[in-house]
Write a protein that holds these residues in place. Structure first.
Motif, PDB file in Angstrom:
ATOM      1  N   SER A 197       5.467  -7.402   2.599  1.00 42.67           N
ATOM      2  CA  SER A 197       4.700  -8.541   2.058  1.00 42.67           C
ATOM      3  C   SER A 197       3.289  -8.572   2.642  1.00 42.67           C
ATOM      4  N   GLN A 198       3.145  -8.142   3.885  1.00 45.00           N
ATOM      5  CA  GLN A 198       1.789  -8.092   4.477  1.00 45.00           C
ATOM      6  C   GLN A 198       0.945  -7.016   3.787  1.00 45.00           C
ATOM      7  N   TYR A 199       1.541  -5.837   3.558  1.00 42.28           N
ATOM      8  CA  TYR A 199       0.814  -4.774   2.838  1.00 42.28           C
ATOM      9  C   TYR A 199       0.411  -5.258   1.444  1.00 42.28           C
ATOM     10  N   LEU A 200       1.332  -5.982   0.798  1.00 43.76           N
ATOM     11  CA  LEU A 200       1.074  -6.460  -0.561  1.00 43.76           C
ATOM     12  C   LEU A 200      -0.100  -7.447  -0.584  1.00 43.76           C
ATOM     13  N   ARG A 201      -0.125  -8.357   0.382  1.00 48.32           N
ATOM     14  CA  ARG A 201      -1.227  -9.339   0.431  1.00 48.32           C
ATOM     15  C   ARG A 201      -2.565  -8.626   0.605  1.00 48.32           C
ATOM     16  N   LEU A 202      -2.591  -7.632   1.452  1.00 50.86           N
ATOM     17  CA  LEU A 202      -3.850  -6.908   1.712  1.00 50.86           C
ATOM     18  C   LEU A 202      -4.290  -6.120   0.471  1.00 50.86           C
ATOM     19  N   TYR A 203      -3.320  -5.594  -0.247  1.00 52.74           N
ATOM     20  CA  TYR A 203      -3.617  -4.839  -1.482  1.00 52.74           C
ATOM     21  C   TYR A 203      -4.197  -5.785  -2.532  1.00 52.74           C
ATOM     22  N   LYS A 204      -3.553  -6.928  -2.672  1.00 51.54           N
ATOM     23  CA  LYS A 204      -4.013  -7.904  -3.669  1.00 51.54           C
ATOM     24  C   LYS A 204      -5.411  -8.423  -3.323  1.00 51.54           C
ATOM     25  N   ALA A 205      -5.719  -8.443  -2.026  1.00 53.54           N
ATOM     26  CA  ALA A 205      -7.058  -8.910  -1.614  1.00 53.54           C
ATOM     27  C   ALA A 205      -8.129  -7.882  -1.974  1.00 53.54           C
ATOM     28  N   GLY A 206      -7.732  -6.617  -2.188  1.00 58.78           N
ATOM     29  CA  GLY A 206      -8.721  -5.617  -2.605  1.00 58.78           C
ATOM     30  C   GLY A 206      -8.722  -4.304  -1.852  1.00 58.78           C
ATOM     31  N   ALA A 207      -7.852  -4.157  -0.829  1.00 57.53           N
ATOM     32  CA  ALA A 207      -7.761  -2.847  -0.154  1.00 57.53           C
ATOM     33  C   ALA A 207      -6.994  -1.915  -1.087  1.00 57.53           C
ATOM     34  N   HIS A 208      -7.440  -0.659  -1.224  1.00 56.80           N
ATOM     35  CA  HIS A 208      -6.683   0.182  -2.161  1.00 56.80           C
ATOM     36  C   HIS A 208      -6.262   1.539  -1.606  1.00 56.80           C
ATOM     37  N   ARG A 209      -6.665   1.797  -0.355  1.00 60.85           N
ATOM     38  CA  ARG A 209      -6.164   3.027   0.291  1.00 60.85           C
ATOM     39  C   ARG A 209      -5.619   2.652   1.667  1.00 60.85           C
ATOM     40  N   TYR A 210      -4.610   3.414   2.126  1.00 55.88           N
ATOM     41  CA  TYR A 210      -4.019   3.109   3.438  1.00 55.88           C
ATOM     42  C   TYR A 210      -3.685   4.411   4.163  1.00 55.88           C
ATOM     43  N   LEU A 211      -4.134   4.478   5.399  1.00 56.00           N
ATOM     44  CA  LEU A 211      -3.823   5.651   6.232  1.00 56.00           C
ATOM     45  C   LEU A 211      -2.812   5.268   7.291  1.00 56.00           C
ATOM     46  N   LEU A 258       5.475   3.959   4.731  1.00 54.62           N
ATOM     47  CA  LEU A 258       4.824   4.835   3.740  1.00 54.62           C
ATOM     48  C   LEU A 258       5.409   4.585   2.350  1.00 54.62           C
ATOM     49  N   ALA A 259       6.734   4.383   2.302  1.00 55.30           N
ATOM     50  CA  ALA A 259       7.379   4.121   1.008  1.00 55.30           C
ATOM     51  C   ALA A 259       6.876   2.800   0.438  1.00 55.30           C
ATOM     52  N   ALA A 260       6.744   1.790   1.293  1.00 55.35           N
ATOM     53  CA  ALA A 260       6.264   0.480   0.830  1.00 55.35           C
ATOM     54  C   ALA A 260       4.838   0.613   0.282  1.00 55.35           C
ATOM     55  N   LEU A 261       4.002   1.323   0.989  1.00 49.84           N
ATOM     56  CA  LEU A 261       2.593   1.469   0.568  1.00 49.84           C
ATOM     57  C   LEU A 261       2.502   2.147  -0.800  1.00 49.84           C
ATOM     58  N   GLY A 262       3.315   3.195  -0.981  1.00 53.29           N
ATOM     59  CA  GLY A 262       3.317   3.908  -2.255  1.00 53.29           C
ATOM     60  C   GLY A 262       3.815   3.016  -3.378  1.00 53.29           C
ATOM     61  N   ASP A 263       4.855   2.250  -3.077  1.00 56.16           N
ATOM     62  CA  ASP A 263       5.452   1.369  -4.077  1.00 56.16           C
ATOM     63  C   ASP A 263       4.452   0.306  -4.532  1.00 56.16           C
ATOM     64  N   ILE A 264       3.678  -0.205  -3.607  1.00 55.64           N
ATOM     65  CA  ILE A 264       2.717  -1.266  -3.935  1.00 55.64           C
ATOM     66  C   ILE A 264       1.577  -0.726  -4.807  1.00 55.64           C
ATOM     67  N   GLY A 265       1.223   0.536  -4.617  1.00 54.15           N
ATOM     68  CA  GLY A 265       0.169   1.108  -5.447  1.00 54.15           C
ATOM     69  C   GLY A 265      -1.018   1.646  -4.677  1.00 54.15           C
ATOM     70  N   TYR A 266      -0.952   1.571  -3.352  1.00 52.33           N
ATOM     71  CA  TYR A 266      -2.038   2.130  -2.526  1.00 52.33           C
ATOM     72  C   TYR A 266      -2.165   3.640  -2.753  1.00 52.33           C
ATOM     73  N   GLN A 267      -3.352   4.160  -2.548  1.00 52.71           N
ATOM     74  CA  GLN A 267      -3.505   5.597  -2.333  1.00 52.71           C
ATOM     75  C   GLN A 267      -3.034   5.806  -0.896  1.00 52.71           C
ATOM     76  N   VAL A 268      -2.056   6.656  -0.713  1.00 51.22           N
ATOM     77  CA  VAL A 268      -1.405   6.743   0.592  1.00 51.22           C
ATOM     78  C   VAL A 268      -1.827   8.006   1.347  1.00 51.22           C
ATOM     79  N   GLY A 269      -2.240   7.776   2.587  1.00 46.33           N
ATOM     80  CA  GLY A 269      -2.618   8.903   3.440  1.00 46.33           C
ATOM     81  C   GLY A 269      -1.761   8.922   4.681  1.00 46.33           C
ATOM     82  N   THR A 270      -1.455  10.118   5.140  1.00 47.69           N
ATOM     83  CA  THR A 270      -0.745  10.230   6.412  1.00 47.69           C
ATOM     84  C   THR A 270      -1.319  11.424   7.172  1.00 47.69           C
ATOM     85  N   GLY A 271      -0.658  11.816   8.244  1.00 44.95           N
ATOM     86  CA  GLY A 271      -1.175  12.958   8.990  1.00 44.95           C
ATOM     87  C   GLY A 271      -0.467  13.125  10.316  1.00 44.95           C
TER      88      GLY A 271
END
Ligand code: 5AD
Ligand code: SF4
Length: 349
Positions: free
Chosen positions: A140-154, A182-195
């Protein structure tokens, strides 16, 4: 189709042949130019807070390191830096901090992101692209941040090997919880980065092949990986006798192999790579990286954001010069999103 397969990577990673490295870089550069062009996209890095509730054994920001001053930039300071980045044509920023999953920080960021979006879209422009790198949070925290306008997550996994992960983290931190994030971020719609980090004590080339396989299996959009650099005030710095990999050359090989395996992703030439070798940025780009993250953190705070020893700060003019000398072009005024993400969305994933 990839021009290489996973079975070939172990031999390449284990080889000490400079001619092979030369051929590998040449090939990955060709693939990068074809899939991602010659532009290098910018993510202005704002390290807005060094508070961290985690205790990773390798990192200078770990909560048990009492030798740094903890800071949190104010909303006004961050907005001022974001506006500066936008005016300069960066068109994307990365908001990074230690991990601090308290509701107040998420509330602060939601408001901040909305405000940055508002001020940078006022005149009908596309606004600033916003990447977040603030660790593990709830769905839910990732979702709120996405809805606010963040669209990529590392969110780096540091290593895909469960046992190695548990050797470099305290028991409360687990690889499985990173994977859930990572699964949550992908599900929400972020461009997902890892490393991952390269050259860790106890890490072998087989681990690194496992990491490449992990990136492929996860269908990632962005990759940020670089050498492990010991930080003196951390437990892992006492384990250097277990380092068997040349972190610089192996990082270049990993970047090149990742580019060959995943031609259309975005890949960062990390600050760590630039910090361990004077040619790190240029070589990282030549190996296939197409993103750089110029540090925009206020100068008086930079010393307190040392994840590792000798973290380097390079001015924009120098970065520009090095990009040019390496044979690439700064991608000003563009978001430079990963085409892999568009492609993934079209596939309905
Ligand atoms: N060396 C290299 N990279 C490091 N990081 C943290 N500590 C170190 C270190 N000693 C990287 C981790 C983390 C990111 C924010 O910084 O990969 O995910
Ligand atoms: Fe905190 Fe990230 Fe450093 Fe771990 S790597 S101690 S989560 S800042």
């Amino acid at each position: 189709m990839p021009v290489i397969n996973l079975n070939q990577t172990e031999e390449i990673l284990a080889s000490n042949d400079p001619a092979l490295l030369g051929r590998l870089l040449k090939e990955s550069d060709q693939v990068r130019r074809k899939a991602r062009g010659n532009e290098v996209y910018l993510r202005g890095l704002i390290e807005f807070s060094n508070y961290c509730s985690c205790n990773c054994f390798y990192c200078g920001l770990r909560s048990k390191n009492t030798l740094i001053n903890r800071y949190f930039l104010s909303r006004e300071e961050i907005i001022k830096i974001a506006e500066y980045a936008y005016r300069k044509g960066y068109h994307s920023i990365c908001l990074q901090s230690g991990e601090n999953p308290v509701p107040e920080q998420v509330d602060f960021l939601v408001e901040l992101i909305s405000c940055i979006k508002e001020v940078t879209t006022q005149n009908g422009g596309p606004g600033l692209g916003i990447t977040l790198s603030i660790g593990e949070l709830s769905y839910s925290q990732y979702l709120r941040l996405y809805k606010a306008g963040a669209h990529r997550y590392l969110l780096r996994i540091e290593t895909s090997d469960n046992e190695l992960f548990s050797r470099i983290h305290p028991p409360g931190q687990t690889l499985s919880s990173r994977l859930e994030c990572l699964a949550a971020l992908g599900d929400i719609g972020y461009q997902v980065g890892t490393g991952v980090m390269i050259g860790l004590p106890g890490q072998t080339v087989s681990h690194l092949v496992g990491d490449l396989k992990f990136f492929l299996d996860q269908d990632i959009d962005m990759l940020g990986m670089g050498p492990y650099i010991p930080h003196p005030n951390t437990p892992l710095a006492r384990m250097q006798r277990y380092i068997t990999i040349d972190s610089y050359t192996t990082s270049l090989k990993m970047l090149a192999l990742a580019r060959l395996l995943m031609p259309d992703i975005n890949m960062v030439a990390s600050t760590a790579l630039q910090s361990i070798h004077p040619e790190g940025l240029k070589m990282g780009l030549k190996a296939g990286a197409n993103i750089i993250m110029p540090v925009l953190t206020p100068p008086d705070k930079r010393d307190d954001y040392k994840l590792y020893a000798h973290k380097k700060f390079t001015t924009l003019t120098t970065l520009e010069q090095q990009v040019d000398e390496a044979g690439y072009k700064m991608g000003y005024w563009k978001w430079g999103d990963s085409p892999h993400w568009h492609q993934r969305r079209n596939r309905g994933k």
